[in-house]
Design a protein around this motif. Structure first.
Motif, PDB file in Angstrom:
ATOM      1  N   PRO A 165     -18.841  38.531  19.106  1.00 49.27           N
ATOM      2  CA  PRO A 165     -19.266  39.221  17.875  1.00 49.27           C
ATOM      3  C   PRO A 165     -18.300  38.935  16.731  1.00 49.27           C
ATOM      4  O   PRO A 165     -17.111  38.673  16.952  1.00 49.27           O
ATOM      5  N   PHE A 166     -18.786  39.006  15.502  1.00 49.93           N
ATOM      6  CA  PHE A 166     -17.950  38.780  14.334  1.00 49.93           C
ATOM      7  C   PHE A 166     -18.525  39.556  13.156  1.00 49.93           C
ATOM      8  O   PHE A 166     -19.614  40.148  13.256  1.00 49.93           O
ATOM      9  N   THR A 167     -17.801  39.582  12.046  1.00 50.54           N
ATOM     10  CA  THR A 167     -18.217  40.331  10.862  1.00 50.54           C
ATOM     11  C   THR A 167     -18.273  39.401   9.655  1.00 50.54           C
ATOM     12  O   THR A 167     -17.599  38.371   9.611  1.00 50.54           O
ATOM     13  N   ARG A 168     -19.075  39.800   8.684  1.00 48.45           N
ATOM     14  CA  ARG A 168     -19.162  39.113   7.399  1.00 48.45           C
ATOM     15  C   ARG A 168     -19.346  40.171   6.309  1.00 48.45           C
ATOM     16  O   ARG A 168     -19.879  41.260   6.562  1.00 48.45           O
ATOM     17  N   THR A 169     -18.922  39.859   5.099  1.00 51.06           N
ATOM     18  CA  THR A 169     -19.119  40.733   3.945  1.00 51.06           C
ATOM     19  C   THR A 169     -19.754  39.927   2.828  1.00 51.06           C
ATOM     20  O   THR A 169     -19.295  38.821   2.518  1.00 51.06           O
ATOM     21  N   VAL A 170     -20.827  40.473   2.228  1.00 50.21           N
ATOM     22  CA  VAL A 170     -21.539  39.797   1.143  1.00 50.21           C
ATOM     23  C   VAL A 170     -21.733  40.782  -0.005  1.00 50.21           C
ATOM     24  O   VAL A 170     -21.558  41.993   0.149  1.00 50.21           O
ATOM     25  N   GLN A 171     -22.105  40.255  -1.168  1.00 51.33           N
ATOM     26  CA  GLN A 171     -22.444  41.060  -2.331  1.00 51.33           C
ATOM     27  C   GLN A 171     -23.952  40.944  -2.573  1.00 51.33           C
ATOM     28  O   GLN A 171     -24.465  39.842  -2.728  1.00 51.33           O
ATOM     29  N   LEU A 172     -24.641  42.086  -2.599  1.00 51.69           N
ATOM     30  CA  LEU A 172     -26.071  42.113  -2.870  1.00 51.69           C
ATOM     31  C   LEU A 172     -26.331  43.088  -4.010  1.00 51.69           C
ATOM     32  O   LEU A 172     -25.957  44.262  -3.931  1.00 51.69           O
ATOM     33  N   LEU A 173     -26.946  42.611  -5.085  1.00 50.80           N
ATOM     34  CA  LEU A 173     -27.252  43.450  -6.243  1.00 50.80           C
ATOM     35  C   LEU A 173     -26.007  44.172  -6.751  1.00 50.80           C
ATOM     36  O   LEU A 173     -26.054  45.323  -7.176  1.00 50.80           O
ATOM     37  N   GLY A 174     -24.877  43.476  -6.682  1.00 49.85           N
ATOM     38  CA  GLY A 174     -23.638  44.054  -7.186  1.00 49.85           C
ATOM     39  C   GLY A 174     -22.987  45.064  -6.267  1.00 49.85           C
ATOM     40  O   GLY A 174     -22.035  45.736  -6.667  1.00 49.85           O
ATOM     41  N   ARG A 175     -23.442  45.169  -5.022  1.00 50.42           N
ATOM     42  CA  ARG A 175     -22.887  46.145  -4.097  1.00 50.42           C
ATOM     43  C   ARG A 175     -22.348  45.434  -2.865  1.00 50.42           C
ATOM     44  O   ARG A 175     -22.847  44.382  -2.463  1.00 50.42           O
ATOM     45  N   ARG A 176     -21.333  46.037  -2.232  1.00 47.89           N
ATOM     46  CA  ARG A 176     -20.701  45.455  -1.047  1.00 47.89           C
ATOM     47  C   ARG A 176     -21.532  45.785   0.193  1.00 47.89           C
ATOM     48  O   ARG A 176     -21.840  46.958   0.454  1.00 47.89           O
ATOM     49  N   VAL A 177     -21.869  44.755   0.947  1.00 43.29           N
ATOM     50  CA  VAL A 177     -22.628  44.930   2.182  1.00 43.29           C
ATOM     51  C   VAL A 177     -21.840  44.291   3.320  1.00 43.29           C
ATOM     52  O   VAL A 177     -21.556  43.083   3.305  1.00 43.29           O
ATOM     53  N   ASP A 178     -21.442  45.103   4.301  1.00 47.02           N
ATOM     54  CA  ASP A 178     -20.735  44.615   5.484  1.00 47.02           C
ATOM     55  C   ASP A 178     -21.747  44.366   6.606  1.00 47.02           C
ATOM     56  O   ASP A 178     -22.670  45.168   6.815  1.00 47.02           O
ATOM     57  N   LEU A 179     -21.531  43.279   7.340  1.00 45.30           N
ATOM     58  CA  LEU A 179     -22.414  42.912   8.445  1.00 45.30           C
ATOM     59  C   LEU A 179     -21.614  42.827   9.742  1.00 45.30           C
ATOM     60  O   LEU A 179     -20.554  42.193   9.784  1.00 45.30           O
ATOM     61  N   ARG A 180     -22.102  43.498  10.790  1.00 50.30           N
ATOM     62  CA  ARG A 180     -21.576  43.319  12.141  1.00 50.30           C
ATOM     63  C   ARG A 180     -22.602  42.494  12.904  1.00 50.30           C
ATOM     64  O   ARG A 180     -23.748  42.922  13.075  1.00 50.30           O
ATOM     65  N   ILE A 181     -22.205  41.312  13.393  1.00 52.16           N
ATOM     66  CA  ILE A 181     -23.143  40.341  13.938  1.00 52.16           C
ATOM     67  C   ILE A 181     -22.749  40.012  15.375  1.00 52.16           C
ATOM     68  O   ILE A 181     -21.565  39.837  15.684  1.00 52.16           O
TER      69      ILE A 181
END
Length: 268
Positions: A165-181
């Protein structure tokens, strides 16, 4: 587009210069005024990157374009004869956020006299799934035992991969979105027409979990596809499951299947 309303004691008559109800987009403000006996509203388009104009919301990143259009009332005619109005009688506007692929990702209504901060754009499941596809999910590297690219007919050849498992962080519509994958499924293709789907990644010898016995000699190209599931949270909020998964094809490896001739030997 030019939308005109007759100002007289008679019922309002709407004249529209286009053939369908697609109100033009405004450049951050609604142009309105009077010209003779007509009230008019005009529009154009503008892209917002990190800023907002006249109360428009910003994407925070250049992921699409905010558009403004005249809001049509529910149940209006096909040509948008019924326009939604604000409490002060001015036409209500509708903001739409259109992604690079032309899809509508967010929208809200506003009035020119509306006060207070604009509502935050909503992060939808569809947006998160699109982001999951774009974060660069890795393909799994297939490992085969015996090593060296060779195996034998009717031998239990072992297959496994190593994926954590790993994590990623992206910006969507100016907001921080963390992903656990994490990998939720592996689809093993053994190269001879046989395949197998499992939830585990296999294991190296001697813990044999994913094995396959080839029935004839020759060259094959086995591979493993990895399906990823994920959870997300917005601005540090609660974790939620992503609706949907993403499958990444794995690169095939070369494997030569050989036959073995039994030989009687003696040991001293």
């Amino acid at each position: 587009m030019l939308m005109r309303f007759m100002s007289s004691a008679l019922p309002a008559l709407l004249l529209i210069t286009t053939a369908a109800c697609h109100p033009a987009f405004a450049d951050g403000s609604t142009e309105a005024g009077s010209r003779g006996n007509f009230f008019y509203v005009g529009a154009s388009a503008e892209q917002y990157e990190g800023g907002a104009a006249n109360g428009a919301r910003s994407t925070g990143v250049a992921e699409g374009v905010w558009h403004q259009e005249i809001a049509c009332a529910e149940g209006g005619l096909a040509l948008c004869a019924d326009v939604m109005v604000c409490p002060d009688g001015t036409p209500m506007t509708r903001w739409l956020f259109v992604g690079p692929d032309g899809s509508l990702r967010d929208s809200y209504y506003s009035c020119p006299t509306q006060t207070g901060p604009a509502p935050q754009p909503q992060i939808t499941q569809a947006l998160v799934l699109q982001a999951l596809r774009r974060v660069g999910l890795p393909g799994s590297q297939l490992r085969v035992q015996p090593p060296g690219g060779e195996t034998l007919v009717n031998f239990r050849t072992n297959f496994y991969t190593e994926q954590e498992p790993f994590t990623r962080t992206v910006q969507l519509l100016g907001r921080r979105v963390d992903l656990r994958i994490w990998p939720s499924q592996f689809h093993w293709r053994f190269g001879d027409g046989a395949d197998l789907a499992t939830s585990n990644a296999g294991a190296p010898y001697p813990d044999l979990q994913i094995t396959h016995a080839y029935e004839s000699k020759g060259g094959v190209s086995p591979s493993v596809d990895t399906t990823y599931a994920a959870q997300f949270r917005v601005d540090g909020g609660a974790w939620r499951d992503v609706d949907g998964t993403v499958t990444i094809p794995g690169s095939p490896v070369r494997l030569q299947v050989r036959t073995a001739r039994p030989v009687l030997v003696s040991y001293q």
